[in-house]
Design an enzyme around this catalytic site. Structure first.
Site, mmCIF file in Angstrom:
data_model
loop_
_atom_site.group_PDB
_atom_site.id
_atom_site.type_symbol
_atom_site.label_atom_id
_atom_site.label_comp_id
_atom_site.label_asym_id
_atom_site.label_seq_id
_atom_site.Cartn_x
_atom_site.Cartn_y
_atom_site.Cartn_z
ATOM 1 N N ASP A 148 0.812 -1.209 0.000
ATOM 2 C CA ASP A 148 0.000 0.000 0.000
ATOM 3 C C ASP A 148 0.849 1.264 0.000
ATOM 4 O O ASP A 148 2.049 1.230 0.274
ATOM 5 C CB ASP A 148 -0.916 0.022 1.233
ATOM 6 C CG ASP A 148 -2.194 -0.770 1.019
ATOM 7 O OD1 ASP A 148 -2.446 -1.177 -0.123
ATOM 8 O OD2 ASP A 148 -2.927 -0.976 2.000
ATOM 9 N N LYS B 274 -3.661 3.235 -2.397
ATOM 10 C CA LYS B 274 -4.900 3.993 -2.507
ATOM 11 C C LYS B 274 -4.767 5.237 -1.635
ATOM 12 O O LYS B 274 -4.646 5.125 -0.422
ATOM 13 C CB LYS B 274 -6.101 3.163 -2.060
ATOM 14 C CG LYS B 274 -6.362 1.936 -2.919
ATOM 15 C CD LYS B 274 -7.511 1.097 -2.386
ATOM 16 C CE LYS B 274 -8.851 1.797 -2.545
ATOM 17 N NZ LYS B 274 -9.215 1.997 -3.959
ATOM 18 N N MET C 42 -7.919 9.528 8.482
ATOM 19 C CA MET C 42 -8.284 10.116 7.181
ATOM 20 C C MET C 42 -9.362 11.185 7.319
ATOM 21 O O MET C 42 -10.339 11.214 6.569
ATOM 22 C CB MET C 42 -8.741 9.011 6.220
ATOM 23 C CG MET C 42 -7.692 7.943 5.995
ATOM 24 S SD MET C 42 -8.312 6.433 5.197
ATOM 25 C CE MET C 42 -9.260 5.686 6.546
#
Length: 284
Positions: free
Chosen positions: A63, A85, A200
């Site tokens: 990732d 991502k 996030m």
């Protein structure tokens, strides 16, 4: 009391990391997928099983949040495939990543799916496991230190402390579309616990702050933002819930970042240990 020997069968003494060579680590079989948490960033925070997987795999599908320093530990000849991502940037589709894991496993590869933090903490590890189960691909889960705990520790914030909070909520600050999650009951969350840790959440932080205040959260509640947690470039910023919009208007926050709401911010003045020469070590 009997003394335990740290030696090989031929009597040669082992010391340091060499002692791990004799340990009965689980065999990483061909055709298996290991979903492994690499930790919050600092290579030194990865687990022994993570290190073992790096040394045993044929291909690593990693990732965006995996520290490149961790990838140095793969064995020679291991394939590296990026499947990062990141919000607002071109990214691999989740279904395509899951399909690729299945393809590699069906080709007889030992597949290491390497994720920042923990695979099951907002890492979509559960979704990938669903696809693996459906395809009858055997797998193992190796947990990792999640940024919502490890990152707080490096910022001098105890996730829980008997003098401030006996509970904590972990939540994500955006949904699949990048917007503030509509399926979070913000009114219930607002006063459910003294401490809320948000992953996030920087992009939607002003909207989240408004929702929490509307749900009854105090405007003067402390907000701590930890960017690049556990890395030498870690930065910590502070504001108040009612001042988030103004704060964001004149502050450029680096991401990835963890947002922490609540009174544990007060402990930072006492526990801020990650300073000076300690930051110069890239291992952590």
């Amino acid at each position: 009391m009997d003394k335990q020997s740290n030696s090989t069968a031929d009597g040669a003494a082992l010391s340091g990391f060499a002692r791990l060579d004799a340990e009965p680590f689980p065999i990483f079989e061909p055709g298996w997928v290991w979903l492994v948490g690499a930790g919050p960033g600092a290579p030194g925070l990865m687990s022994l099983l993570c290190y073992h997987a790096l040394q045993s795999s044929d291909v690593v599908v990693y990732d965006a949040l995996v520290n490149p320093g961790i990838l140095k530990w793969v064995r020679p000849g291991t394939e590296l495939e990026y499947a990062g991502k990141r919000g607002g940037k071109p990214s691999a589709q989740q279904r395509d990543i899951s399909v690729r894991l299945i393809e590699l496993a069906q080709a007889g590869k030992r597949v290491l799916r390497l994720k920042g933090g923990d695979p099951f903490m907002f890492g979509r590890g559960g979704e990938e496991c669903q696809h693996l189960v459906k395809a009858k691909i055997p797998f193992r889960i190796v947990p990792g230190i999640t940024a919502g705990i490890g990152g707080l520790a490096y910022a001098g914030l105890p996730a829980t402390h008997r003098d401030t909070n006996h509970s904590v909520i972990f939540l994500t600050g955006h949904d699949a579309s990048g917007k503030m999650p509509a399926n979070v009951n913000w009114q219930a969350v607002a006063t459910a616990t003294p401490v809320i840790v948000m992953y996030m959440a920087v992009k939607n932080l002003d909207e989240i702050a408004e929702a929490l205040i509307a749900g009854g959260r105090a405007k003067d509640d402390a907000v701590t933002i930890i960017s690049n947690a556990t890395l030498p470039q870690q930065a910590v910023a502070h504001t108040r819930l009612g001042e988030v919009r103004e704060f964001l208007s004149h502050t450029e926050l680096a991401t990835p970042a963890i947002v922490v709401l609540g009174p544990i911010a007060d402990w930072r003045a006492v526990f801020d240990w990650y300073q000076g020469a300690l930051r110069e070590n890239p291992v952590g």
